[in-house]
Write an enzyme that holds these catalytic residues in place. Structure first.
Site, PDB file in Angstrom:
ATOM      1  N   LEU B 101      77.091  49.447  45.512  1.00 54.43           N
ATOM      2  CA  LEU B 101      76.444  50.736  45.742  1.00 54.43           C
ATOM      3  C   LEU B 101      77.459  51.859  45.841  1.00 54.43           C
ATOM      4  CD1 LEU B 101      74.121  49.051  48.295  1.00 54.43           C
ATOM      5  CD2 LEU B 101      73.331  50.042  46.146  1.00 54.43           C
ATOM      6  N   THR B 132      82.683  50.314  47.351  1.00 52.16           N
ATOM      7  CA  THR B 132      83.874  50.831  48.023  1.00 52.16           C
ATOM      8  C   THR B 132      83.411  51.795  49.095  1.00 52.16           C
ATOM      9  OG1 THR B 132      85.272  50.585  46.091  1.00 52.16           O
ATOM     10  CG2 THR B 132      85.984  52.171  47.733  1.00 52.16           C
ATOM     11  N   LYS B 207      92.015  48.083  49.223  1.00 50.27           N
ATOM     12  CA  LYS B 207      91.713  48.942  48.092  1.00 50.27           C
ATOM     13  C   LYS B 207      92.068  50.404  48.387  1.00 50.27           C
ATOM     14  CE  LYS B 207      88.544  50.737  44.813  1.00 50.27           C
ATOM     15  NZ  LYS B 207      87.211  50.806  44.231  1.00 50.27           N
TER      16      LYS B 207
END
Lengths: 334, 334, 334, 334
Positions: B101, B132, B207
């Site tokens: 999403l 993320t 990340k």
């Protein structure tokens, strides 16, 4: 004479990387004419200049020595090299001169001062400035040198005192391309890489750009590692992930600033040795000046400059520049 | 049952890098049980989710599909997959669910909303969020999921739409280590690297940290290249010098932002394709939030965030993030 | 003679603010010796120098004029003033000289160049440089001037072309205090405030520091107003709140950058007139240089410099510096 | 009932500035109904809440008290006020409630938690949150409160503990305009200025924008003063010049950060008292969050945030925020 020799020896390729060739090539060149080598002038025998000059001696070059601090010359005098009392005197006795000085002002003094090189420089001489200074100053000096019928090249180094001792410096050279081979003959005795960068001033430009990017990626690595650790990541694991991803950089994979992640780097040794914060701040000052002069925006470069400036004032001046991690990580206390 | 199977299959090593093993291992696993595979839920069939879900289908997994935009489900319905009308319904029919999403809010809605997954999640289910989002949101979701007796892992990806199509994404996975192998079974069908990062939230953290460092070194590369060019250096030569020196980074040696330096990168194609400036700005916003929450200083990261924010407002939102070079290079006119 | 007169007239107080006294005092001084005034040299008749020189004429001073562009002198020649062909010639004919030049290099040329003032300067002359340049250059010039037995003062102005025309400039003066009154006699004809700042170079320093703080608070005001507007505040109301609170600054209460908040300021007129972005970028470059030279950290000052640098490249170079609000406010489009 | 009374008393003007009116007006109002005042709830009796609540008592309001730390309530219990055991209980006994809490999370808990205000809030109640929190959280709370038929206003304060004690706080109020007069009745007992800012959330927005601009101009003042001093200017003189020029701001003319320039400010007292660096860092974090949410670029605001973040980690957390001058001035040592 020396000049015509140099001209004949001049290489023609666009890009020079002497590193690979050296083991065979340069040693050969250097031993070939051991007996008949003409003297080389060397001005500036400080932390870097001292071991650089010694490497020239090892390759059989007689030296003509000058330093503003007479004590810096003693060692060479005792070893039989000739010490003179001004840059002008060096220029009188040598038609190839290396200068290795701390600041733009020092370089200007050595060349254009009352007793500077230009007062007695011989036509056809090759003057190589290995100081790290403002590229616009290099260009000014080159103009004045050219007026005297001599040749000027800027050839700043990367690599610290250790690399200077072991002859593993990298030289980034700017100047007339036809003269590059002549410069390479000398510089190859002191460094393992001699890179031709373009017109006068581009040696400085290359060094400044590299060091600015280095400072930025080092601070970036320190910020990313510190943030990751605070978010719960293991530092070694985070370094591995970055190094196999798009965040990879020399500062993360070769010189990681976080203690415990790598061996044999300053962060493993309380940030001793390496490339001092003061020197990085100086180079970033040059980047800043060059950017201002050329109206080039350097948003991160400028902030990196300020960060290293702050660190110098906070007791980090003699630590390796990767200590920015330590500077950032200090914990808030409540 | 599915859960106990997963538990038995759990790996034990600290560091997992599935890339090398895949060619043999995963194909084997995937083909092994083709006939008997239990359905996998997939919520969020956007630009990234669509090709990811298709790769699961290719590996033989029946899907239970949901997206807030019914149109996004059509293609899957026509292919015979089961489309349901809420995340809760997905949870009723599948004990392994992938969510993909755009924002933290979307993820919270999909899990904790009125018709969210948690309304009907079965004990022992494995819920993998590949969005993320803010790592602190991941941790919150994990707590709620745990209360229901299920397992939550965060597994954001790096690599864009192309990598999603070719099954070459990298997944950075946070969560209970014993469940990693079970997650890897599914994620390995969609990516070539599945990295275990630690506790819940560390996938996001890895990340975010990588992308923050990437943004910093990309802007740094753009600034250094631009400054060097204005100082008279040839761009290709400067890139070479940086890449063999301490300024080397992924942005300089693999994804150089200056047109003409490299082929096959967005800078060679008017900055089309690649990783959009808007997405980079979003990730930097997450880095900023995480840094504020953990009181971590990110001086360059924060400025990089603002620079990408500005670029979004200046017409660069859909260009690759390396277009920061173009943004900086514009000349002053007088 | 003129010098001894000046010495006798020298004031002794620490702080001088001539603004209030002028209406009576200076007019009196200026009219007093109308008939017998000795000529004043003026070098640099550009946008600012032209109206400044005219104000000296209005006060009865005969002028000795020089500009590198002969056209700039025509108007004065036609008005009966004496035009000469070099700064040296100016120095030969006048013992009080005002210089008003665009850059440090221009100033160095006018003083120390081949036909510079120093070639023919008379002992006891008063040389006032109103250019805005690097304070370290001012100090260098002062040393050279002193060697010739003359007096140098730096006296940069604030206020633009309008203030130059109406004689309402502010002069910030650095130099030997005993000479301040003599400088004030001339500067008071061109400005409404003549401030003594300390030793040579402090006039430049004061101007640079003020303009750096101005740039910072202008950008800060633009950011705060823009953020507030996006958060739903009415701009006029927000300006009122800031102006009665601790955020109050000249940029918010006297020169608000948001169109519609105030009348009679550049933001009310599409950012025309006022103080151009290019000039602000130049002054920030000087602040940057001074900070680098003195190792003073200027984190915000440095970033402000980069922001104005960027604006110059984005088409804002001729707009008033308050247009930074317009630069920031552009909306993201999706 | 109380609500209808408030509605009748509602003011209608666009802009409210109660400061001038207070001496007469509010005292009158407050004494008028001394005998019959209905109780006011107060949640959060910390450093700020404690003196604020006492000022309500002085104006004759009976209080219903709650704090998560029972010790914080003792003093009020001994003074005869009613202490209850949850925010819900406060809401049961009072239809006007003030909350004064340190973070967004605390506010959410006090309103929406298991024993929060919303569990027992009466229709028509007026809930005023004086905490400084994210404006988007204020908006969320307002929505939930509205669903219960009550009214929510955000009313963060400026001014520290001293102003809280002396009743001289400034309140910036967001919410339905018709309710402003009712809020003003209570807030006027604790502050000398009660400003209406617009819809819910704009009180927070105004405070955040002001404090961001304050932080920027304070750091800017510190940088400019430090640079000027290093360039040889006397600090008092430099402050005078700035204050009569375009660099003038509250931080330079009312709260100068350089010791010796002004009396009666924290810089004259080793940066004790005043507005702590930690609190400034917190407010800048809120500005950052709001800017990220609204995609507003805040280049200097963002860097100011990072600078205060760094200062918190370097031992400045409890010093006044003007200590940024001390932080910057530290000298480099060689």
């Amino acid at each position: 004479m020396a000049a015509s020799l140099r001209l004949r020896a001049a290489a023609s390729g666009f890009w020079y990387w002497s590193g690979r060739r050296r083991a065979a090539g340069l040693t050969e060149v250097c031993s070939r004419s051991m007996a008949s080598k003409t003297p080389v002038g060397f001005i500036g025998l400080g932390n870097m200049g001292n071991p650089m000059a010694k490497n020239l001696m090892k390759h059989g070059y007689p030296l003509i020595i000058y330093d503003v601090f007479p004590d810096a010359c003693k060692e060479f005098q005792e070893a039989g090299e000739q010490v003179v009392s001004s840059p002008a005197d060096v220029a009188e006795k040598a038609d190839r001169i290396i200068t290795m000085l701390p600041t733009s002002d020092n370089a200007v003094e050595a060349y254009s001062g009352a007793n500077g090189i230009l007062k007695k420089v011989k036509k056809g001489s090759l003057l190589i400035d290995s100081s790290t200074i403002d590229p616009s100053v290099s260009k000014e000096l080159a103009k004045e040198v050219e007026k005297m019928g001599a040749v000027f090249m800027d050839a700043p180094v990367s690599g610290g005192v250790g690399a200077a001792r072991s002859g593993n410096l990298t030289f980034m050279v700017g100047g007339v391309e036809d003269e590059f081979a002549a410069a390479q003959e000398l510089l190859g005795c002191m460094g393992s890489s001699v890179l031709y960068c373009g017109a006068v001033g581009t040696g400085q430009a290359a060094k400044i750009c590299n060091n600015m990017l280095l400072a930025i990626s080092m601070i970036g690595t320190a910020e990313a590692m510190n943030l990751g650790i605070r978010l719960g990541l293991d530092p070694k694991l985070l370094a591995k992930i970055l190094n196999m991803s798009s965040g990879r950089c020399w500062s993360s994979d070769t010189y990681n600033p976080v203690p415990g992640v790598m061996d044999g780097v300053p962060s493993a040794n309380n940030y001793q040795g390496g490339f001092g914060t003061t020197l990085m701040a100086k180079d970033l000052g040059l980047a800043q000046d060059s950017a201002t002069n050329t109206k080039s925006p350097i948003l991160l470069g400028s902030l990196a400059h300020q960060i290293y400036r702050m660190m110098c004032a906070k007791g980090y001046s003699k630590k390796d520049f990767s200590s920015v991690f330590q500077y950032l990580r200090e914990e808030e206390t409540f």
